[in-house]
Design a protein around this motif. Structure first.
Motif, mmCIF file in Angstrom:
data_model
loop_
_atom_site.group_PDB
_atom_site.id
_atom_site.type_symbol
_atom_site.label_atom_id
_atom_site.label_comp_id
_atom_site.label_asym_id
_atom_site.label_seq_id
_atom_site.Cartn_x
_atom_site.Cartn_y
_atom_site.Cartn_z
ATOM 1 N N MET A 92 0.830 -1.214 0.000
ATOM 2 C CA MET A 92 0.000 0.000 0.000
ATOM 3 C C MET A 92 0.863 1.262 0.000
ATOM 4 O O MET A 92 0.544 2.241 -0.676
ATOM 5 N N ILE A 93 1.960 1.225 0.733
ATOM 6 C CA ILE A 93 2.883 2.373 0.735
ATOM 7 C C ILE A 93 3.429 2.591 -0.672
ATOM 8 O O ILE A 93 3.461 3.717 -1.176
ATOM 9 N N HIS A 115 2.092 1.667 -3.548
ATOM 10 C CA HIS A 115 1.051 2.116 -4.476
ATOM 11 C C HIS A 115 0.573 3.529 -4.165
ATOM 12 O O HIS A 115 0.271 4.293 -5.084
ATOM 13 N N ALA A 116 0.501 3.881 -2.900
ATOM 14 C CA ALA A 116 -0.009 5.206 -2.531
ATOM 15 C C ALA A 116 1.015 6.320 -2.732
ATOM 16 O O ALA A 116 0.648 7.438 -3.111
ATOM 17 N N PHE A 117 2.285 6.014 -2.502
ATOM 18 C CA PHE A 117 3.273 7.095 -2.452
ATOM 19 C C PHE A 117 4.442 6.975 -3.430
ATOM 20 O O PHE A 117 5.260 7.883 -3.513
ATOM 21 N N LEU A 118 4.518 5.859 -4.162
ATOM 22 C CA LEU A 118 5.677 5.710 -5.038
ATOM 23 C C LEU A 118 5.290 5.313 -6.459
ATOM 24 O O LEU A 118 5.310 6.144 -7.368
ATOM 25 N N TRP A 119 4.928 4.069 -6.684
ATOM 26 C CA TRP A 119 4.760 3.556 -8.043
ATOM 27 C C TRP A 119 3.589 4.168 -8.792
ATOM 28 O O TRP A 119 3.734 4.567 -9.948
ATOM 29 N N ASP A 120 2.437 4.240 -8.167
ATOM 30 C CA ASP A 120 1.277 4.783 -8.873
ATOM 31 C C ASP A 120 1.354 6.302 -9.056
ATOM 32 O O ASP A 120 1.030 6.791 -10.140
ATOM 33 N N PRO A 121 1.816 7.057 -8.056
ATOM 34 C CA PRO A 121 2.033 8.484 -8.337
ATOM 35 C C PRO A 121 3.087 8.708 -9.430
ATOM 36 O O PRO A 121 2.986 9.672 -10.203
ATOM 37 N N LEU A 122 4.062 7.804 -9.520
ATOM 38 C CA LEU A 122 5.058 7.914 -10.588
ATOM 39 C C LEU A 122 4.415 7.653 -11.953
ATOM 40 O O LEU A 122 4.755 8.303 -12.943
#
Length: 154
Positions: A115-116, A118-125
Motif C-alpha cells: 500500500m505504501i 502504491h499510494a506514495f511511489l509507483w502509482d504516483p510515478l
C-alpha cells in the motif's frame, strides 16, 4: 531546454525509473520489491522473464515519444498511453490512500508495504509520467502542422 522538451524528458525519466526497477527485480534485486505488493511478488516469483518484457515495454514507451515527438503514430499512441497512465495510476493511488484512511478495507487484509508503494511511489510515478507526457503533447504540435500554419500566416 524548452517547456515541451522538458516535459517529454520528465515523462521519459519517470518511465525509465519504472523500467529500471522492473529490470532490477527481474535480475533478482529485492530493494523496494515489497512495495510492489506481496500478490505481485508471488505472481512473478517463478516468471521473472515477464518482468524483462515489462521493463522493455516501459523503456520503449518512455524513450520513443522523446525521440520522435512529431511522428503522428507515436503521438497518437502517446496520447492513449498518457491517459491510461493517469487514469490507472490515479485510481490506484486513490484506492491505496483510501485503504490508509480506513475508507476501504480489502477482504484479504492490508499489505502495508504494498500500500505504501502504491499510494506514495509507483502509482504516483505513473501519474507523473502520464501528466508530463500529456502536457508535452498538448503544448506541442507536429512540425508539419506548424509549418503549414506558418505558411498560412505569412
Amino acid at each position: 531546454m524548452g517547456v515541451v522538451r522538458a516535459l517529454f524528458a520528465l515523462a521519459c525519466i519517470a518511465g525509465l525509473t519504472h523500467a529500471a526497477f522492473s529490470a532490477y527485480w527481474a535480475a533478482g534485486g529485492t530493494w523496494l520489491l515489497a512495495t510492489a505488493g506481496q500478490t505481485m511478488v508471488e505472481q512473478f516469483e517463478s516468471m521473472t522473464w515477464v518482468l524483462w518484457i515489462v521493463a522493455g515495454i516501459k523503456a520503449l514507451a518512455a524513450v520513443i515519444p522523446l525521440l520522435a515527438p512529431d511522428n503522428p503514430l507515436i503521438r497518437g499512441v502517446s496520447w492513449v498511453g498518457g491517459f491510461v497512465l493517469v487514469v490507472w495510476g490515479g485510481l490506484s493511488t486513490v484506492i491505496a490512500l483510501a485503504v490508509f484512511a480506513g475508507v476501504y478495507i480489502p477482504k484479504g487484509g492490508i499489505d502495508r508495504a504494498g500500500m505504501i508503494g502504491h499510494a506514495f511511489l509507483w502509482d504516483p510515478l505513473f501519474v507523473l509520467w502520464g501528466v508530463a507526457l500529456l502536457g508535452a503533447l498538448a503544448t506541442s504540435r507536429p512540425r508539419r502542422l506548424r509549418d503549414v500554419n506558418e505558411v498560412a500566416d505569412a
